[in-house]
Design an enzyme around this catalytic site. Structure first.
Site, mmCIF file in Angstrom:
data_model
loop_
_atom_site.group_PDB
_atom_site.id
_atom_site.type_symbol
_atom_site.label_atom_id
_atom_site.label_comp_id
_atom_site.label_asym_id
_atom_site.label_seq_id
_atom_site.Cartn_x
_atom_site.Cartn_y
_atom_site.Cartn_z
ATOM 1 N N ARG A 167 15.200 -83.126 -26.833
ATOM 2 C CA ARG A 167 16.167 -82.140 -26.327
ATOM 3 C C ARG A 167 17.077 -82.734 -25.247
ATOM 4 O O ARG A 167 16.681 -83.613 -24.500
ATOM 5 C CB ARG A 167 15.411 -80.903 -25.826
ATOM 6 C CG ARG A 167 14.654 -80.256 -26.980
ATOM 7 C CD ARG A 167 13.912 -79.032 -26.572
ATOM 8 N NE ARG A 167 14.809 -77.952 -26.219
ATOM 9 C CZ ARG A 167 14.406 -76.786 -25.728
ATOM 10 N NH1 ARG A 167 13.119 -76.563 -25.553
ATOM 11 N NH2 ARG A 167 15.276 -75.840 -25.442
ATOM 12 N N ARG A 169 8.823 -69.846 -32.333
ATOM 13 C CA ARG A 169 9.547 -68.647 -32.762
ATOM 14 C C ARG A 169 9.889 -68.665 -34.255
ATOM 15 O O ARG A 169 10.065 -67.613 -34.863
ATOM 16 C CB ARG A 169 10.804 -68.446 -31.905
ATOM 17 C CG ARG A 169 10.473 -68.272 -30.421
ATOM 18 C CD ARG A 169 11.572 -67.585 -29.645
ATOM 19 N NE ARG A 169 11.443 -67.857 -28.223
ATOM 20 C CZ ARG A 169 10.585 -67.250 -27.402
ATOM 21 N NH1 ARG A 169 9.766 -66.313 -27.868
ATOM 22 N NH2 ARG A 169 10.538 -67.557 -26.119
ATOM 23 N N ASP A 203 17.048 -66.156 -27.469
ATOM 24 C CA ASP A 203 15.737 -66.557 -28.008
ATOM 25 C C ASP A 203 15.278 -65.669 -29.166
ATOM 26 O O ASP A 203 14.262 -65.956 -29.801
ATOM 27 C CB ASP A 203 14.670 -66.503 -26.902
ATOM 28 C CG ASP A 203 14.822 -67.661 -25.929
ATOM 29 O OD1 ASP A 203 15.520 -68.637 -26.256
ATOM 30 O OD2 ASP A 203 14.240 -67.576 -24.834
ATOM 31 N N ARG A 233 17.363 -74.208 -34.534
ATOM 32 C CA ARG A 233 16.924 -72.922 -35.103
ATOM 33 C C ARG A 233 17.831 -72.423 -36.223
ATOM 34 O O ARG A 233 17.398 -71.615 -37.050
ATOM 35 C CB ARG A 233 16.783 -71.865 -33.991
ATOM 36 C CG ARG A 233 15.562 -72.132 -33.154
ATOM 37 C CD ARG A 233 15.285 -71.064 -32.134
ATOM 38 N NE ARG A 233 13.986 -71.344 -31.518
ATOM 39 C CZ ARG A 233 13.618 -70.931 -30.318
ATOM 40 N NH1 ARG A 233 14.424 -70.197 -29.595
ATOM 41 N NH2 ARG A 233 12.418 -71.230 -29.846
ATOM 42 N N ARG A 281 8.752 -69.194 -13.203
ATOM 43 C CA ARG A 281 9.410 -69.115 -11.893
ATOM 44 C C ARG A 281 8.441 -68.638 -10.818
ATOM 45 O O ARG A 281 8.578 -69.006 -9.650
ATOM 46 C CB ARG A 281 10.633 -68.199 -11.997
ATOM 47 C CG ARG A 281 11.786 -68.858 -12.796
ATOM 48 C CD ARG A 281 12.756 -67.797 -13.298
ATOM 49 N NE ARG A 281 13.984 -68.344 -13.868
ATOM 50 C CZ ARG A 281 14.100 -68.839 -15.106
ATOM 51 N NH1 ARG A 281 13.043 -68.893 -15.912
ATOM 52 N NH2 ARG A 281 15.275 -69.291 -15.545
ATOM 53 N N SER A 334 9.716 -66.739 -18.913
ATOM 54 C CA SER A 334 10.678 -67.180 -17.885
ATOM 55 C C SER A 334 10.204 -66.778 -16.493
ATOM 56 O O SER A 334 10.284 -67.563 -15.540
ATOM 57 C CB SER A 334 12.048 -66.548 -18.142
ATOM 58 O OG SER A 334 12.577 -67.007 -19.354
HETATM 59 C C1 S3P Z 1 15.161 -69.924 -20.351
HETATM 60 C C2 S3P Z 1 16.478 -70.069 -20.684
HETATM 61 C C3 S3P Z 1 16.950 -70.207 -22.064
HETATM 62 C C4 S3P Z 1 15.887 -69.788 -23.062
HETATM 63 C C5 S3P Z 1 14.543 -70.348 -22.728
HETATM 64 C C6 S3P Z 1 14.088 -69.870 -21.363
HETATM 65 C C7 S3P Z 1 14.789 -69.789 -18.927
HETATM 66 O O1 S3P Z 1 17.279 -71.558 -22.304
HETATM 67 O O2 S3P Z 1 16.252 -70.203 -24.361
HETATM 68 O O3 S3P Z 1 13.572 -69.948 -23.689
HETATM 69 O O4 S3P Z 1 13.646 -69.393 -18.629
HETATM 70 O O5 S3P Z 1 15.640 -70.076 -18.070
HETATM 71 P P1 S3P Z 1 18.754 -72.149 -22.031
HETATM 72 O O6 S3P Z 1 18.969 -72.195 -20.580
HETATM 73 O O7 S3P Z 1 18.711 -73.525 -22.647
HETATM 74 O O8 S3P Z 1 19.697 -71.225 -22.751
#
Ligand code: S3P
Length: 434
Positions: free
Chosen positions: A122, A387, A315, A346, A26, A22
């Site tokens: 998705r 995962r 996650d 999942r 960013r 994440s």
């Molecule tokens: C993430 C947010 C989560 C997470 C993903 C990474 C992010 O998803 O499951 O692996 O970096 O903002 P969701 O926003 O769909 O919950």
């Protein structure tokens, strides 16, 4: 690629797992729209984060690296991105698609976002809805799936958005679009989700406010380049937290792990199950809390997972389901319907694999009930989900027979080198290219 695992093993040693996914995404996104050069270390050189790098290069941003986790992003400023020559391919990465959609909504040019088979299934309505309320012109397929087509030059306006689901990706998408909007953009979330976007924006000198659960920013400011040290990903560490917890005799130190309070559900949940986990050497690195995590084997017991931990561990449930399978008694998870729209469904994918290993479970619409017991062996299908693959690799520590895991290529999206690291720590894993 498939993984083959011999049953048994003890987990010991010290390791630093790859950088946080994440935060890596960013760092590129905000570095690209900042003024000046942002230097990143500890960057995750996995396919998902590399898809983000490729997308910004395609929009004219010069990015050096990654090399040994070092990246330099030569920012072009909030309004310096250029029209990409072809559709941006986000591969398997939902984070890339949803966050970049927010940035693209505010550009003067048209663009298109696409991805692999898993990503193209998705839901994207969750980002298209708020972006349209802000004045964006964005279209997906009839069912609201990728590819997404964004028509630029729309002139966004700030809105208040009450997130209908707890999703950091949707929250971040709206806030990133808000950088380009007239006036104030604000969001409220039904449950706290990872706050890396808010923290990092502040690190780039952009004011983000949080008051009474409302997160807000004003459009039209500027981001100043910064330095980012990406901690090890707690979501990758989670596989080894579970591995060491379930394998008798294990003793493991995981170093420099990000322990942002919005991400530590896995530690809290394992602790409630009786795990022996201690955090040491707490420090703060570039606005994110970090620690070394010491984990030793301990007998686990089933629990009812507290609702307030669900989104802090979203996650990590595939790995936690393996912990539950090895625990005494029953573990119950509810309120986790978001698991159905991750890289795979999942709940369904894990239930199928648990059935293969002979672990009793009952699937719920929004969770699962798992009765801990003896694990057998068998052949596991991952449904293109990294995962799922890594979770069943860990399960082999307590299995009574060999486990074969098919279709493990996607492990490289978040955890390049997983099999080598796991082998070094005591998992009896071999990878075979099929
Ligand atoms: C993430 C947010 C989560 C997470 C993903 C990474 C992010 O998803 O499951 O692996 O970096 O903002 P969701 O926003 O769909 O919950």
């Amino acid at each position: 690629m498939e993984f083959q695992l011999l049953p048994g093993g003890v987990i010991s040693g010290e390791a630093r797992v790859p950088g946080d996914k994440s935060i890596s995404h960013r760092s590129i996104m905000l570095g690209a729209i900042a003024e000046g050069t942002t230097r990143v270390s500890g960057f995750l050189e996995g396919e998902d984060a590399l898809a983000t790098v490729a997308a910004f290069r395609a929009m004219g941003v010069v990015i050096d690296g990654p090399e040994d986790g070092e990246v330099a992003v030569h920012g072009v400023g909030l309004n310096g991105l250029q029209a990409p020559a072809k559709p941006l391919d986000m591969g398997n990465s939902g984070t890339s698609m949803r966050l970049i959609a927010g940035l693209l909504a505010g550009q003067a040019f048209d663009s298109e976002l696409t991805g692999d088979v898993s990503l193209c299934k998705r839901p994207m309505g969750r980002v298209m809805d708020p972006l349209r309320l802000m004045g964006a012109s964005i279209e997906g397929s009839a069912e609201g799936r990728p590819p997404l087509r964004v028509h630029g030059g729309q002139g966004l306006r700030g809105i208040h958005y009450d997130l209908p689901m707890a999703s950091a990706q949707v929250k971040s998408c709206v806030l990133l679009a808000g950088l380009y909007a007239q006036g104030r953009t604000s969001v409220t979330e039904p449950a706290p989700t990872r706050d890396h976007t808010e923290r990092m924006l502040r690190g780039f000198g952009y004011a983000v406010h949080r008051e009474d659960g409302v997160i807000s920013l004003e459009g039209g400011g500027r981001l100043g380049a910064t330095e980012i040290d990406v901690p090890a990903d707690i979501s990758s560490a989670a596989f080894f937290l579970v591995a060491a917890s379930i394998a008798p005799g294990s003793d493991l130190l995981l170093t420099h792990v990000g322990i942002n309070p919005t991400r530590i559900g896995v530690i809290n949940i394992l602790g409630l199950m009786g795990a022996d986990i201690t955090l040491k050497n707490h420090r703060e690195v570039g606005g994110e809390p970090v620690a070394d995590i010491h984990v030793r084997y301990a007998p686990l017991h089933g629990i009812e997972i507290p609702r307030d931990q669900v989104h802090l561990a979203i996650d990590e449930f595939p790995a936690l389901f393996i912990a539950a399978a090895c625990a005494s008694g029953r573990t119950v998870l509810r309120g986790a319907e978001e698991l159905r729209v991750k890289e795979s469904d999942r709940i369904a994918a894990m239930a199928e694999g648990l059935n293969t290993l002979g672990v009793r479970n009952e699937v719920l619409e929004d969770g699962i009930i798992i009765d801990g017991g003896v694990l057998g062996g068998g052949v596991i299908h991952t449904y293109h989900d990294h995962r799922i693959a890594m979770s069943f690799a860990v399960a082999a520590l307590r299995a009574s027979a060999e486990i074969r895991i098919l279709d493990c290529d996607h492990v490289g999206t978040s955890f390049p080198g997983f099999d080598a690291l796991a082998r070094g720590l005591g998992l009896q894993i071999s990878a075979r290219v099929d």
